[in-house]
Design a protein around this motif. Structure first.
Motif, short mmCIF file in Angstrom:
data_model
loop_
_atom_site.label_atom_id
_atom_site.label_comp_id
_atom_site.label_asym_id
_atom_site.label_seq_id
_atom_site.Cartn_x
_atom_site.Cartn_y
_atom_site.Cartn_z
N VAL A 292 0.83 -1.20 0.00
CA VAL A 292 0.00 0.00 0.00
C VAL A 292 0.86 1.25 0.00
CG1 VAL A 292 -1.69 1.32 1.34
CG2 VAL A 292 -1.96 -1.15 1.09
N VAL A 293 1.91 1.27 0.82
CA VAL A 293 2.79 2.43 0.90
C VAL A 293 3.48 2.68 -0.43
CG1 VAL A 293 4.95 3.26 1.92
CG2 VAL A 293 3.13 2.38 3.39
N GLU A 294 4.00 1.63 -1.03
CA GLU A 294 4.68 1.80 -2.32
C GLU A 294 3.70 2.26 -3.40
OE1 GLU A 294 7.64 1.92 -5.23
OE2 GLU A 294 7.66 2.06 -3.04
N GLN A 295 2.52 1.73 -3.39
CA GLN A 295 1.54 2.13 -4.38
C GLN A 295 1.15 3.59 -4.21
OE1 GLN A 295 -2.26 0.06 -4.42
NE2 GLN A 295 -2.14 -0.06 -6.65
N ALA A 296 0.99 4.03 -2.97
CA ALA A 296 0.67 5.44 -2.72
C ALA A 296 1.78 6.34 -3.25
CB ALA A 296 0.45 5.66 -1.23
N ARG A 297 3.01 5.97 -3.00
CA ARG A 297 4.14 6.79 -3.45
C ARG A 297 4.17 6.90 -4.97
NH1 ARG A 297 9.09 6.51 -5.38
NH2 ARG A 297 8.94 4.25 -5.65
N VAL A 298 3.95 5.77 -5.66
CA VAL A 298 4.01 5.76 -7.12
C VAL A 298 2.82 6.48 -7.73
CG1 VAL A 298 3.93 4.26 -9.15
CG2 VAL A 298 5.41 3.66 -7.21
N LEU A 299 1.60 6.16 -7.27
CA LEU A 299 0.40 6.74 -7.88
C LEU A 299 0.29 8.24 -7.66
CD1 LEU A 299 -2.25 3.99 -7.08
CD2 LEU A 299 -1.08 4.41 -9.24
N LEU A 300 0.82 8.74 -6.54
CA LEU A 300 0.76 10.18 -6.28
C LEU A 300 2.03 10.89 -6.72
CD1 LEU A 300 -1.68 11.64 -4.88
CD2 LEU A 300 -1.65 9.16 -4.53
N ALA A 301 2.94 10.15 -7.38
CA ALA A 301 4.21 10.73 -7.83
C ALA A 301 4.91 11.44 -6.69
CB ALA A 301 3.97 11.68 -9.01
N ALA A 302 4.99 10.77 -5.53
CA ALA A 302 5.57 11.36 -4.33
C ALA A 302 6.97 10.80 -4.08
CB ALA A 302 4.67 11.08 -3.14
N ASP A 303 7.71 11.50 -3.24
CA ASP A 303 9.05 11.06 -2.88
C ASP A 303 9.04 10.13 -1.66
OD1 ASP A 303 10.54 12.68 -4.84
OD2 ASP A 303 9.77 14.37 -3.68
N ASP B 33 -15.88 0.49 8.65
CA ASP B 33 -17.12 0.54 9.43
C ASP B 33 -17.04 1.56 10.56
OD1 ASP B 33 -18.22 -1.45 7.84
OD2 ASP B 33 -17.47 -3.06 9.13
N GLY B 34 -16.44 2.71 10.27
CA GLY B 34 -16.35 3.78 11.24
C GLY B 34 -15.20 3.65 12.22
N GLU B 35 -14.48 2.55 12.19
CA GLU B 35 -13.34 2.35 13.10
C GLU B 35 -12.06 2.84 12.43
OE1 GLU B 35 -10.72 -1.27 15.12
OE2 GLU B 35 -12.59 -1.70 14.05
N LEU B 36 -11.32 3.70 13.13
CA LEU B 36 -10.06 4.20 12.60
C LEU B 36 -9.02 3.08 12.59
CD1 LEU B 36 -8.30 6.68 11.71
CD2 LEU B 36 -7.62 6.85 14.11
N ILE B 37 -8.45 2.83 11.42
CA ILE B 37 -7.41 1.81 11.27
C ILE B 37 -6.04 2.45 11.29
CG2 ILE B 37 -6.50 -0.05 9.82
CD1 ILE B 37 -9.26 -0.56 11.06
N GLY B 38 -5.93 3.63 10.65
CA GLY B 38 -4.63 4.28 10.62
C GLY B 38 -4.67 5.50 9.71
N VAL B 39 -3.47 5.94 9.33
CA VAL B 39 -3.30 7.11 8.46
C VAL B 39 -2.26 6.78 7.40
CG1 VAL B 39 -2.41 9.48 8.33
CG2 VAL B 39 -3.99 8.82 10.16
N ARG C 28 -9.80 1.76 -0.35
CA ARG C 28 -9.70 0.43 -0.95
C ARG C 28 -8.73 -0.45 -0.16
NH1 ARG C 28 -13.46 -1.20 -4.38
NH2 ARG C 28 -11.96 -2.44 -5.55
N ALA C 29 -7.71 0.16 0.42
CA ALA C 29 -6.71 -0.63 1.14
C ALA C 29 -7.14 -0.99 2.56
CB ALA C 29 -5.39 0.14 1.19
N ALA C 30 -7.96 -0.15 3.18
CA ALA C 30 -8.30 -0.34 4.60
C ALA C 30 -8.89 -1.71 4.91
CB ALA C 30 -9.24 0.77 5.05
N PRO C 31 -9.87 -2.23 4.12
CA PRO C 31 -10.40 -3.55 4.46
C PRO C 31 -9.36 -4.66 4.41
CG PRO C 31 -11.89 -2.39 2.97
CD PRO C 31 -10.63 -1.60 3.01
N ALA C 32 -8.44 -4.59 3.42
CA ALA C 32 -7.40 -5.62 3.34
C ALA C 32 -6.47 -5.54 4.53
CB ALA C 32 -6.61 -5.45 2.04
N ILE C 33 -6.09 -4.31 4.93
CA ILE C 33 -5.22 -4.14 6.09
C ILE C 33 -5.92 -4.62 7.35
CG2 ILE C 33 -4.10 -2.41 7.55
CD1 ILE C 33 -3.63 -0.76 4.98
N HIS C 34 -7.18 -4.23 7.49
CA HIS C 34 -7.95 -4.63 8.67
C HIS C 34 -8.06 -6.15 8.75
CE1 HIS C 34 -11.75 -5.29 11.00
NE2 HIS C 34 -11.15 -4.41 11.79
N GLY C 35 -8.32 -6.78 7.61
CA GLY C 35 -8.44 -8.23 7.58
C GLY C 35 -7.15 -8.93 7.98
#
Length: 391
Positions: free
Chosen positions: A22-33, A113-119, A144-151
């Motif tokens: 998820v972290v790597e995908q966020a970095r690539v898709l948002l063109a971030a460093d 489902d309203g429960e904070l998983i993270g940031v 999209r990533a939160a349910p997989a992480i939660h699971g």
């Protein structure tokens, strides 16, 4: 992008693998460093760094951010995407971020489902004003990533709880001359989610045999951890006293002091192997079933008391029985006799019938009890069972 997110977020077999994806995908898709993901701790009050790209030491140093403080804490508290175009001690709590040279940050909350998983947040080493489209893109990825992480987190916690639970349950009960013991433990529900049920047998310095069956309120890793702490404390107090009522009084004080808010029911007994005398006390726990020689069986008349951890002092009372030669005693947790839609009294009556019918050995009796009361249906709750027979 939706398909890419779903596929990547579920492609790894471990929690760390999912987070890294998820972290790597966020970095690539948002063109971030840089990119990082912080998970909410069990209390929901802290965020703990769990995965990062481009930020050295974020995970290794165990970065923790209070919810409501700093950049990530603000994202968690407001439950919406937040962007900052100035990264310094005035806007960001984690010094590693400005030390890494990050100029701009964009973060989004992860929740199920309203429960904070993270940031989840991304950063730029050059000044950058993240657009509304960037915010929507990162939030979509987070959603999209939160349910997989939660699971994966739930699966890992269940496995950890099961491992803890089973590592602290004796493979075979302690035995003394003239008595035979057997036990069973089954985790509740189809997913194998364990709770705080346990059984224990300990030979005391004075020669008595401590017998315990208990049930910590709750399920999962937290209940398993509390069970271990309660079990360990009870064993320690058993070095100081062999009076069951006194043991529960001391344990109650321990739980209220060091584990406030936790509750547990226990049946505790000390068996004298020389004459079969058994002193016992209960902290809100179902009474054991006693079968006397000849086949008559019934629940032991025992003042139940209140569970340990209840926020007031209550006197603990003891009872005494004698386990005669050929007698059998069966102690259990309520998961054995309780089923959805069925009165616990019905389950207890069935248990009494099976114990009264007897068996060649305590192990065979355990097998018969489990077959009659659990059968091939997944248990709704954990089941702990302890049987002792005087030969």
């Amino acid at each position: 992008m939706r398909a890419d997110v779903a596929t990547t977020a579920s492609s790894s077999a471990t929690v760390d693998g999912v987070l890294a994806d998820v972290v790597e995908q966020a970095r690539v898709l948002l063109a971030a460093d840089t990119a990082a993901l912080l998970l909410a701790d069990p209390s929901g009050r802290m965020l703990v760094a769990a995965a990062a790209r481009g930020i050295a030491g974020e995970v290794q140093q165990g970065v923790q951010i209070p919810v409501g403080s700093g950049f990530a804490g603000r994202v968690a508290a407001e439950r919406r995407p937040v962007a900052v175009d100035r990264v310094d001690p005035g806007t960001v709590l984690n010094p590693l971020l400005w030390q890494a040279g990050i100029q701009s940050l964009l973060g989004a909350p992860l929740s199920v489902d309203g429960e904070l998983i993270g940031v989840l947040h991304v950063g730029s080493l050059a000044p950058r004003r993240f657009s509304v489209g960037d915010e929507e893109y990162l939030q979509l990825l987070a959603d999209r990533a939160a349910p997989a992480i939660h699971g994966e987190l739930m699966r890992a916690r269940q496995e950890s709880a099961a491992m803890l639970q089973r590592s602290f349950l004796p493979e075979r009960p302690t035995e003394v001359d003239g008595f035979t013991l057997a036990s069973r433990y089954v985790a509740g529900d189809r997913r194998g989610i364990v709770g705080g049920d346990w059984h224990d047998t300990v030979l005391l310095p004075a020669g008595g045999l401590l017998l315990v069956v208990g049930d910590v309120l709750g399920r999962g890793l937290g209940a398993a951890q509390t069970m271990i702490q309660v079990r360990t404390a009870l064993r320690a107090y058993a070095l100081e006293t062999d009076d069951p009522a006194d043991l529960l009084t001391r344990l109650d004080r321990h739980v209220r002091t060091f584990h406030p808010g936790q509750l547990a029911t226990l049946w505790c007994a000390v068996l004298d192997p020389t004459d079969g005398r058994m002193r016992m006390s209960s902290a809100g726990h179902p009474p054991p079933v006693l079968a006397r020689p000849g086949g008559a069986a019934a629940a032991v008349e025992l003042t139940p008391g209140v569970p340990v951890g209840v926020a007031f002092d209550a006197p603990r009372r003891g009872s005494e029985i004698t386990l005669e030669p050929g007698g059998v005693l069966c102690a259990f947790t309520d998961g054995l006799v309780e089923r959805r839609g069925v009165s616990p009294d019905v389950g207890l009556e069935r248990l009494v019938e099976v114990v009264a019918a007897g068996a060649d050995t305590p192990d065979a009796l355990c097998a018969g009890i489990m077959a009659a009361l659990v059968g091939d249906r997944p248990a709704d709750d954990d089941v702990a069972l302890l049987v002792v027979r005087r030969e």
